[in-house]
Design an enzyme around this catalytic site. Structure first.
Site, PDB file in Angstrom:
ATOM      1  CB  VAL A  55      37.731  52.545  32.025  1.00  0.00           C
ATOM      2  CG1 VAL A  55      36.625  53.473  32.458  1.00  0.00           C
ATOM      3  CG2 VAL A  55      37.237  51.112  31.859  1.00  0.00           C
ATOM      4  CB  SER A  61      34.120  37.634  39.015  1.00  0.00           C
ATOM      5  OG  SER A  61      33.558  36.151  38.555  1.00  0.00           O
ATOM      6  CE1 TYR A  89      35.415  38.790  33.380  1.00  0.00           C
ATOM      7  CE2 TYR A  89      34.732  36.557  34.781  1.00  0.00           C
ATOM      8  CZ  TYR A  89      34.420  37.814  34.433  1.00  0.00           C
ATOM      9  OH  TYR A  89      33.465  38.714  34.764  1.00  0.00           O
ATOM     10  CG  ASN A 112      30.152  47.572  36.673  1.00  0.00           C
ATOM     11  OD1 ASN A 112      29.888  46.398  36.764  1.00  0.00           O
ATOM     12  ND2 ASN A 112      29.670  48.030  35.225  1.00  0.00           N
TER      13      ASN A 112
END
Ligand code: NAP
Length: 246
Positions: A56, A133, A146, A82
Site C-alpha cells: 500500500v 495509535s 512511528y 490499517n
C-alpha cells in the site's frame, strides 16, 4: 431472535488484512454482512474474502487494488486504512532509510489508498477509518518515526473529514493502546515488558485485535452516521491519565 447485521450489503476494503487487527476486522465485517476485500503485502486471507496482494505504499499497486475491488463489486463503501509497520528507535538511532520506510508505509499508504478510493465514494458517501495509535496523541519514548506517522494520521483524518463531509464521506481514526498482534510479538515475548505495559492500561489488560475491530465496525456502520473527524482511543484507559495515586 432477530440478528442485527450492521454492514449488510456494504463493500469494505481492509488493508493489512492478513494479520492482527486487520484480519480480525475483516472477519468481523464479513460476519456483519459486508463483502470484504482483504488486501495485504503477503496475504493469507480468511475464507470467503476477496484477497488482493498489494504493497500500500506503492501507487501502482494501490491503483490496481482499487481497480480490482471496483471490477468485482462496483463500489467501495468502507475503507479501513490499517496496514502499518513499527520501528522502536530514537531520532539519533533511527536510520534515514527506516524513517522513510515508516512514513511511506504508515502515512503515504493512507494518502494513496484514500486518493484512489474517494472518487468511487463521492456519489453515494462512505466511511474511511484510518489506523492511528495512542502514540499519535500522547508521548511514548523510543518511537520517533512511528509516533510521527501516527500523529500525521490524526491530522490527516481531520483534514479529510472536513474536505469530504460535503460528499457524505465520514473520516475517522482509531488510536489503539498496546494490542497483542504479530507487530508487538517481540515486545510482548518479554514478561517484564508485558507487566509494565499492562500496568499502563487502567482496565488491567492489553488489547486484543477484536477490541479494535469492534470500534472500527462501529465507525464503519450507520450507527456512527453523525461522527466524523474523531480520533477514538481504544486503549483500556491508556490516554485517560495516570492510573496510580499521586
Ligand atoms: P500486524 O499483525 O503486523 O498487521 C499489519 C499487517 O500489515 C501485516 O499483515 C503486514 O504484512 C501488513 N503490511 C505491512 N506493510 C504493508 C504494506 N506496505 N502494504 C500492505 N500491507 C502491509 O500488526 P497490527 O498490530 O495488526 O497492526 C495493524 C495496524 O495497527 C498498524 O497500522 C499498527 O501501527 C496499528 N497499531 C497497532 C497497535 C498494536 O499494539 N498492535 C497499536 C496501535 C496501532 P506483513 O506481516 O507481511 O509485514
Amino acid at each position: 431472535m432477530i440478528e442485527l447485521v450492521r454492514l449488510a450489503g456494504k463493500i469494505v476494503l481492509v488493508t493489512g488484512a492478513g494479520s492482527g487487527i486487520g484480519r480480525a476486522t475483516a472477519i468481523l465485517c464479513a460476519r456483519e454482512g459486508a463483502r470484504v476485500i482483504a488486501a495485504d503485502i503477503s496475504l493469507e486471507p480468511a475464507s470467503g474474502q476477496l484477497a488482493v496482494q498489494a504493497d500500500v505504499s506503492d501507487s501502482e499497486q494501490v491503483q490496481a487494488m482499487v481497480q480490482r475491488a471496483i471490477q468485482e463489486y462496483g463500489t467501495i463503501d468502507v475503507l479501513f486504512n490499517n496496514a502499518g509497520i513499527a520501528v522502536r528507535q530514537t531520532v539519533a538511532e533511527q536510520s534515514e532509510q527506516d524513517w522513510d520506510r515508516v512514513i511511506q508505509v504508515n502515512v503515504r499508504s493512507v494518502f494513496l489508498c484514500s486518493k484512489y478510493t474517494i472518487p468511487h465514494m463521492m456519489a453515494r458517501g462512505g466511511s474511511i477509518i484510518n489506523m492511528a495509535s495512542v502514540v499519535g496523541i500522547t508521548g511514548v519514548r523510543n518511537r520517533a518515526a512511528y509516533s510521527t506517522s501516527k500523529g500525521a494520521i490524526v491530522a490527516l483524518t481531520r483534514n479529510m473529514a472536513l474536505d469530504y463531509a460535503q460528499y457524505g464521506i465520514r473520516v475517522n481514526c482509531v488510536c489503539p493502546g498496546f494490542t497483542e498482534t504479530p507487530l508487538t510479538r517481540g515486545l510482548l515475548s518479554n514478561p517484564a515488558a508485558v507487566a509494565k505495559l499492562t500496568a499502563l492500561h487502567p482496565l488491567g489488560r492489553l488489547g486484543r485485535p477484536e477490541d479494535i475491530a469492534a470500534a472500527v465496525l462501529f465507525l464503519a456502520s450507520d450507527e456512527a452516521a453523525w461522527i466524523t473527524g474523531v480520533a477514538l482511543p481504544v486503549d483500556g484507559g491508556f490516554t485517560a491519565g495516570h492510573a496510580t495515586d499521586v
